[in-house]
Design a protein around this motif. Structure first.
Motif, mmCIF file in Angstrom:
data_model
loop_
_atom_site.group_PDB
_atom_site.id
_atom_site.type_symbol
_atom_site.label_atom_id
_atom_site.label_comp_id
_atom_site.label_asym_id
_atom_site.label_seq_id
_atom_site.Cartn_x
_atom_site.Cartn_y
_atom_site.Cartn_z
ATOM 1 N N TYR A 68 30.231 39.503 -0.937
ATOM 2 C CA TYR A 68 29.776 40.067 0.266
ATOM 3 C C TYR A 68 30.526 40.072 1.443
ATOM 4 C CZ TYR A 68 25.519 41.281 -2.591
ATOM 5 O OH TYR A 68 24.548 41.796 -3.507
ATOM 6 N N LYS A 78 26.596 50.823 1.472
ATOM 7 C CA LYS A 78 25.367 50.971 1.951
ATOM 8 C C LYS A 78 25.428 52.448 2.885
ATOM 9 C CE LYS A 78 23.054 47.420 0.398
ATOM 10 N NZ LYS A 78 23.875 47.119 -0.663
ATOM 11 N N GLY A 99 15.106 41.267 0.961
ATOM 12 C CA GLY A 99 16.137 40.494 0.160
ATOM 13 C C GLY A 99 17.616 41.232 0.654
ATOM 14 N N THR A 100 17.547 41.073 1.992
ATOM 15 C CA THR A 100 18.673 41.993 3.078
ATOM 16 C C THR A 100 19.962 41.234 2.594
ATOM 17 O OG1 THR A 100 19.197 43.086 5.119
ATOM 18 C CG2 THR A 100 18.555 40.712 5.243
ATOM 19 N N GLY A 101 20.093 39.973 2.267
ATOM 20 C CA GLY A 101 21.404 39.355 2.015
ATOM 21 C C GLY A 101 22.224 39.020 3.391
ATOM 22 N N ASP A 120 14.501 38.123 4.319
ATOM 23 C CA ASP A 120 15.092 37.227 3.140
ATOM 24 C C ASP A 120 14.875 35.938 3.163
ATOM 25 O OD1 ASP A 120 17.166 36.074 1.138
ATOM 26 O OD2 ASP A 120 18.501 38.052 1.777
ATOM 27 N N VAL A 121 15.342 34.977 2.277
ATOM 28 C CA VAL A 121 14.903 33.601 2.393
ATOM 29 C C VAL A 121 16.095 32.851 3.037
ATOM 30 C CG1 VAL A 121 13.944 33.401 0.143
ATOM 31 C CG2 VAL A 121 16.363 33.143 0.225
ATOM 32 N N TYR A 126 24.443 33.446 3.919
ATOM 33 C CA TYR A 126 24.004 34.998 4.515
ATOM 34 C C TYR A 126 23.834 34.979 5.944
ATOM 35 C CZ TYR A 126 23.703 36.459 -0.535
ATOM 36 O OH TYR A 126 23.844 36.875 -1.800
ATOM 37 N N VAL A 140 11.638 35.763 5.446
ATOM 38 C CA VAL A 140 10.261 36.147 4.859
ATOM 39 C C VAL A 140 10.439 35.818 3.281
ATOM 40 C CG1 VAL A 140 8.341 37.802 4.053
ATOM 41 C CG2 VAL A 140 9.242 37.531 6.553
ATOM 42 N N ARG A 141 9.939 35.047 2.629
ATOM 43 C CA ARG A 141 10.148 34.736 0.863
ATOM 44 C C ARG A 141 9.119 35.737 0.420
ATOM 45 N NH1 ARG A 141 12.230 31.235 -2.704
ATOM 46 N NH2 ARG A 141 12.839 30.047 -0.967
ATOM 47 N N VAL A 142 9.807 36.512 -0.511
ATOM 48 C CA VAL A 142 8.760 37.405 -1.166
ATOM 49 C C VAL A 142 8.170 36.513 -2.509
ATOM 50 C CG1 VAL A 142 8.673 39.517 -2.954
ATOM 51 C CG2 VAL A 142 10.316 39.419 -0.993
ATOM 52 N N CYS A 161 17.690 46.248 -2.336
ATOM 53 C CA CYS A 161 18.855 46.433 -3.226
ATOM 54 C C CYS A 161 19.402 45.174 -3.777
ATOM 55 C CB CYS A 161 19.985 47.067 -2.309
ATOM 56 S SG CYS A 161 19.541 48.567 -1.523
ATOM 57 N N ASP A 162 19.570 45.577 -5.437
ATOM 58 C CA ASP A 162 20.102 44.491 -6.139
ATOM 59 C C ASP A 162 19.150 43.115 -5.929
ATOM 60 O OD1 ASP A 162 22.267 46.010 -6.925
ATOM 61 O OD2 ASP A 162 23.452 45.361 -5.291
ATOM 62 N N ALA A 164 16.889 40.225 -6.282
ATOM 63 C CA ALA A 164 16.733 38.824 -7.092
ATOM 64 C C ALA A 164 15.459 38.265 -6.844
ATOM 65 C CB ALA A 164 17.946 38.126 -6.356
ATOM 66 N N PHE A 165 14.364 38.857 -6.049
ATOM 67 C CA PHE A 165 13.291 38.019 -5.733
ATOM 68 C C PHE A 165 12.200 37.861 -7.089
ATOM 69 C CE2 PHE A 165 12.823 41.959 -3.472
ATOM 70 C CZ PHE A 165 12.124 42.708 -4.277
ATOM 71 N N ASN A 206 18.199 44.453 -10.084
ATOM 72 C CA ASN A 206 19.461 43.819 -10.821
ATOM 73 C C ASN A 206 19.097 43.565 -12.349
ATOM 74 O OD1 ASN A 206 21.695 42.472 -9.778
ATOM 75 N ND2 ASN A 206 20.669 41.154 -8.442
HETATM 76 C C1 LIG Z 1 22.176 40.065 -4.917
HETATM 77 S S1 LIG Z 1 21.716 39.974 -3.131
HETATM 78 C C2 LIG Z 1 21.491 41.388 -2.513
HETATM 79 C C3 LIG Z 1 21.591 41.414 -1.039
HETATM 80 C C4 LIG Z 1 21.454 42.833 -0.436
HETATM 81 N N1 LIG Z 1 20.291 43.405 -0.730
HETATM 82 C C5 LIG Z 1 22.499 43.696 -0.836
HETATM 83 O O1 LIG Z 1 22.508 44.743 -1.509
HETATM 84 O O2 LIG Z 1 23.769 43.676 -0.193
HETATM 85 C C6 LIG Z 1 19.960 39.104 -3.368
HETATM 86 C C7 LIG Z 1 19.482 38.689 -2.328
HETATM 87 O O3 LIG Z 1 17.891 38.600 -2.517
HETATM 88 C C8 LIG Z 1 17.740 37.375 -1.714
HETATM 89 N N2 LIG Z 1 16.348 36.838 -2.323
HETATM 90 C C9 LIG Z 1 16.277 36.056 -3.455
HETATM 91 N N3 LIG Z 1 15.020 35.603 -3.755
HETATM 92 C C10 LIG Z 1 14.377 35.982 -2.685
HETATM 93 C C11 LIG Z 1 12.856 36.013 -2.396
HETATM 94 N N4 LIG Z 1 11.787 35.213 -2.936
HETATM 95 N N5 LIG Z 1 12.480 36.569 -1.062
HETATM 96 C C12 LIG Z 1 13.325 37.195 -0.280
HETATM 97 N N6 LIG Z 1 14.554 37.327 -0.729
HETATM 98 C C13 LIG Z 1 15.228 36.843 -1.713
HETATM 99 C C14 LIG Z 1 18.925 36.625 -1.865
HETATM 100 O O4 LIG Z 1 18.779 35.326 -0.827
HETATM 101 C C15 LIG Z 1 19.832 37.533 -1.568
HETATM 102 O O5 LIG Z 1 20.207 37.615 -0.195
#
Ligand SMILES: C[S@@+](CC[C@H](N)C(=O)[O-])C[C@H]1O[C@@H](n2cnc3c(N)ncnc32)[C@H](O)[C@@H]1O
Length: 254
Positions: A68, A78, A99-101, A120-121, A126, A140-142, A161-162, A164-165, A206
């Motif tokens: 990134y 994007k 999960g905005t990264g 995001d976490v 990031y 905010v954690r999902v 997007c992509d 991971a949560f 993902n």
């Molecule tokens: C593969 S990255 C994708 C980033 C972004 N969405 C993009 O497309 O550029 C996955 C993101 O999900 C976030 N993530 C993972 N577990 C999460 C959770 N439980 N709650 C919120 N975000 C989370 C990670 O910290 C990371 O920023």
């Protein structure tokens, strides 16, 4: 399109990606928006971040989070998504990016006049990247079977997007993912408590780890999420792992 290269400078990446939209009839407009956005990136902040993570980046795989740092490539991705979702042409709206990264999508929303909240976490890498883009990340954690908090009102568009949560962490055990019920809860919470109507939810999954076969890692998109979405009238691409729900009125995901 080429892949990301986080080791190169912004100027090198802009030059390298010029030719990558040859097939796109909107090439000039997209490149114009890309240059305008990239001109706002704090490059010294980005160079410092690249230096700070150089050693870890060398040891990490090409698929790791350090990709990134190629902000030109990921902003372009994007921008293309924003166009697919109509954000370039729609009147200003409210967007939630889950999960905005590094915040590449909220970054792009800004050029089209939309107000985006990126959640995001907590994560220092990031955070650093978002600071270079001038984007705010909201922590905010999902979590499975847990509603999201109120984030100042409803959204017209919700993206993730992509994703991971949906990976469950139980101690050191990896490779456990959300069940059908977990996806259903998540989507119903978004539809009932976060989305305005009419509104859109866009998810890009993902691939999940599915063990090894003949010495190779097997990965696949969540069958549960794709089947649930298709059954509830979403537009689904099994090949890209994308799900797009359009809600004309509030309804339940069954
Ligand atoms: C593969 S990255 C994708 C980033 C972004 N969405 C993009 O497309 O550029 C996955 C993101 O999900 C976030 N993530 C993972 N577990 C999460 C959770 N439980 N709650 C919120 N975000 C989370 C990670 O910290 C990371 O920023």
């Amino acid at each position: 399109m080429q892949d990301s290269d986080p080791t190169k400078t912004i100027a090198e990446r802009l030059a390298a990606l010029q030719g990558s939209l040859r097939w796109n009839p909107r090439r000039e407009e997209i490149l114009h928006d890309l240059r305008e956005l990239i001109a706002t990136v704090d490059e010294s902040c980005l160079d410092a971040l690249r230096g700070q993570y150089a050693e870890r980046m060398q040891k990490a795989s090409a698929a790791s989070r350090y990709k990134y740092l190629d902000v030109v490539f990921h902003t372009l991705q994007k921008l293309l998504l924003a166009r697919e979702l109509g954000l370039h042409a729609n009147p200003p709206c409210r967007v939630l990016d889950i999960g905005t990264g590094g915040g590449h999508l909220p970054f792009v929303c800004r050029i089209y006049g939309h107000q985006a909240v990126g959640i995001d976490v907590k994560d220092a890498f990031y955070d650093g990247l978002a600071a270079c883009l001038g984007v705010q990340r909201t922590v905010v954690r999902v979590e499975a079977q847990t509603p999201l908090p109120d984030m100042g009102g409803r959204f017209d568009l919700i993206t993730a997007c992509d994703i991971a949560f949906n990976e469950k962490r139980e101690g050191k055990t990896r490779g456990l993912y959300w069940s059908l019920e977990d996806w259903q809860f998540f989507l119903n919470d978004l539809a009932a408590n976060q989305l305005r109507t009419p509104g859109t939810i866009y998810l890009k999954l993902n691939k999940e780890a599915r063990g090894r076969l003949l010495g190779l890692d097997r990965r696949a998109y969540s069958r549960e999420a794709l089947a649930l979405a298709a059954r509830n009238g979403a537009t689904v691409s099994r090949w890209r792992g994308t799900i797009r729900f359009t809600f004309a009125a509030r309804r339940e995901i069954r």
